[in-house]
Enzyme design. Structure first.
Site: not given
Ligand SMILES: *Cc1c(COP(=O)(O)O)cnc(C)c1O
Length: 390
Positions: A178, A206, A237
């Site tokens: 991330s 992602h 996302k």
């Molecule tokens: C954003 C993210 C999460 C958390 O997801 P949310 O739905 O925003 O709580 C978990 N793992 C990774 C790698 C992320 O980038």
């Protein structure tokens, strides 16, 4: 109270204080403090978080089932949109079954706690997301952290552990990291886990919807989707909604339904959310989805090309997450301040999110960005870097 304030003051002096900004939409242009800015830090990669098809699906389900689900999944909180979406996700990942969670953070803690325990060993990449780290703690499993994407080092660590093996072994990794925007070496990790009779969990927060020709994620990109045991991904996302999922074998899903505290003890997602996510998967699977992924890739190439030509260190990014190394907190925050004045909104990332000395501006590209805006953004980033960090 006094101690808290002193700690905040200290953070402020170190250039490490965090605070919130109100952003009035999904971009690509947004309003922040009365000023227009290009949104360059949203994970709404396909630009579909305000797509009419998703909004409409959410409205229809909300009118039919109400705004809230009213209870946890095991009580009365499983509604037709939750069940239908789980079936869709299982199909999307080529798995037997899937289970929804209320967010990605909740999913990682709930999956790891629900499936693993003190007799088990979890091998975890050093740059894995905080929610994976917290999940390892909740599982109370022995956690062995391996150097970032270093398969040779992981191989040695596994050999060291082998004589004391008691329970299950898990390798867990982000599919796309991330903060660095690089991809995990999934094919090699599959070989390794098969050699050691271990499991592989991939957090594709992602990757889902954007990586791979059909957007099925990092596993599709490396042609090993069917070798991954635990497919975790998020819906907030690229899919533009909220929530997260695990796709896996039925016995894994049944175990979580019975044992995952984050799943059991929480009111389920509002029914409009899985309905909107269903529309998002329809879009990802459509020709429009293909076009959006192509546009995202073209935009990514453009921004990466301009920043690389300007001499920036992009930390090995190969995806729509494009970090620009800025090293220390102070120049990093000065750069983000200057860029906001210039009408470019991106966030400076500081410890503890990244290691000391590796502060960065984390730019994220969206399919909805226009080429002229990315060109201007690159120019401004290079100028700010020269002024404060050069
Ligand atoms: C954003 C993210 C999460 C958390 O997801 P949310 O739905 O925003 O709580 C978990 N793992 C990774 C790698 C992320 O980038």
């Amino acid at each position: 109270m006094r101690n808290w304030q002193a700690r905040l003051d200290q953070l402020s002096q170190q250039g490490m204080l965090r605070s919130l900004r109100v952003v009035d939409g999904q971009g690509p242009k947004v309003n922040i403090n009365g000023r227009e800015a290009l949104l360059l830090c949203s994970n709404n990669y396909l630009g579909i978080a305000d797509h009419p098809a998703l909004t409409e699906a959410m409205l229809i389900a909300t009118r039919q089932y109400g705004t809230g689900s009213g209870a946890s999944r095991l009580v009365s909180g499983t509604m037709p949109p939750h069940a239908a979406l789980e079936e869709r996700i299982a199909f999307f990942k080529g798995s037997a079954a899937a289970l929804l969670f209320n967010s990605g953070y909740v999913a990682n803690t709930g999956i790891l706690q629900g499936l693993f325990g003190p007799d088990d060993v979890i091998f975890s990449d050093e740059l894995n997301h905080a929610s994976i780290i917290d999940g390892c703690r909740l599982a109370r499993a022995r956690t062995v952290v391996y150097p970032h994407c270093d398969v040779a080092a992981l191989t040695e660590l596994m050999a060291d552990e082998k004589p004391h093996r008691k329970g299950r072994w898990l390798i867990v990794t982000d599919g796309v990291f991330s903060m660095d925007g690089d991809k995990a070496p999934l094919a090699e990790l599959c070989d390794l886990k098969e050699e050691h009779d271990a499991l592989l969990m991939v957090d594709d927060a992602h990757g889902t919807g954007v990586i791979g020709k059909e957007g099925r994620g990092t596993g599709e990109y490396f042609d090993c989707l069917d070798r991954i045991d635990l497919h975790m991904g998020t819906l907030g996302k690229a899919l533009g909604c909220a929530g997260a999922y695990l796709a896996a074998e039925q016995v894994v899903i049944d175990t979580l339904i019975n044992n995952s505290r984050a799943f059991i003890f929480s009111t389920s997602l509002p029914p409009g959310v899985p309905a909107a996510a269903m529309a998002a998967f329809d879009l990802v699977d459509s020709e429009e989805g293909c076009r959006l992924r192509d546009k995202l890739e073209a935009n990514r190439k453009q921004l990466v090309g301009l920043l690389t030509a300007g001499g920036m260190d992009l930390l090995g990014s190969t995806t729509q997450i494009v970090p620009v190394l800025s090293k220390d907190p102070e120049p990093t925050m000065k750069m983000t301040g200057r860029l906001l004045e210039d009408g470019i909104f991106l966030q400076g990332i500081r410890p503890p999110t990244v290691a000391p000395g590796l502060c960065r501006l984390r730019a994220t590209v969206m399919a909805s960005h226009e080429s002229v805006d990315l060109e201007r953004a690159a120019k401004m980033i290079l100028a700010a870097h020269k002024e404060f960090s050069g």
